[in-house]
Design a protein around this motif. Structure first.
Motif, PDB file in Angstrom:
ATOM      1  N   GLN A  37      25.646  62.511  60.262  1.00 15.86           N
ATOM      2  CA  GLN A  37      25.569  61.320  61.114  1.00 15.86           C
ATOM      3  C   GLN A  37      24.855  61.612  62.432  1.00 15.86           C
ATOM      4  O   GLN A  37      24.364  60.709  63.086  1.00 15.86           O
ATOM      5  CB  GLN A  37      26.961  60.765  61.460  1.00 15.86           C
ATOM      6  N   MET A  38      24.826  62.865  62.837  1.00 13.31           N
ATOM      7  CA  MET A  38      24.213  63.221  64.111  1.00 13.31           C
ATOM      8  C   MET A  38      22.736  63.605  63.972  1.00 13.31           C
ATOM      9  O   MET A  38      22.040  63.736  64.973  1.00 13.31           O
ATOM     10  CB  MET A  38      25.000  64.356  64.761  1.00 13.31           C
ATOM     11  N   HIS A  39      22.242  63.745  62.762  1.00 13.43           N
ATOM     12  CA  HIS A  39      20.848  64.132  62.545  1.00 13.43           C
ATOM     13  C   HIS A  39      19.861  63.139  63.164  1.00 13.43           C
ATOM     14  O   HIS A  39      18.880  63.575  63.775  1.00 13.43           O
ATOM     15  CB  HIS A  39      20.561  64.324  61.067  1.00 13.43           C
ATOM     16  N   SER A  55      26.753  55.856  68.312  1.00 11.73           N
ATOM     17  CA  SER A  55      27.390  56.346  67.090  1.00 11.73           C
ATOM     18  C   SER A  55      28.392  57.457  67.369  1.00 11.73           C
ATOM     19  O   SER A  55      29.216  57.778  66.529  1.00 11.73           O
ATOM     20  CB  SER A  55      26.334  56.828  66.103  1.00 11.73           C
ATOM     21  N   LEU A  59      32.384  58.988  65.761  1.00 17.22           N
ATOM     22  CA  LEU A  59      32.669  60.389  65.479  1.00 17.22           C
ATOM     23  C   LEU A  59      33.798  60.909  66.348  1.00 17.22           C
ATOM     24  O   LEU A  59      34.652  61.670  65.905  1.00 17.22           O
ATOM     25  CB  LEU A  59      31.434  61.251  65.727  1.00 17.22           C
TER      26      LEU A  59
END
Length: 68
Positions: A37-39, A55, A59
């Protein structure tokens, strides 16, 4: 931020190509350690954009205050 890093690396004696490769290598390593999700955030930083930190709420929302 990436351009500043590149300038610092070339100031240390790396060629422009070597500095770019070093930055890409570190980014690839970070992607291997970060959740998928952090890419996109990392991709934004690498492209010189300000990442969307919205986002992170999802998380980090799973973390609760251990004292309260």
């Amino acid at each position: 931020m990436i351009n500043e890093l590149k300038v610092r690396l070339t100031g240390l004696g790396l060629s422009d190509e070597m500095a770019t490769k070093a930055i890409e290598t570190v980014a690839d390593f970070a992607k291997g350690k970060l959740p998928a999700q952090m890419h996109p955030m990392l991709d934004d930083v690498m492209a010189g954009k300000t990442p969307d930190l919205g986002s992170l709420g999802g998380l980090l929302g799973g973390f609760k205050n251990p004292f309260g």
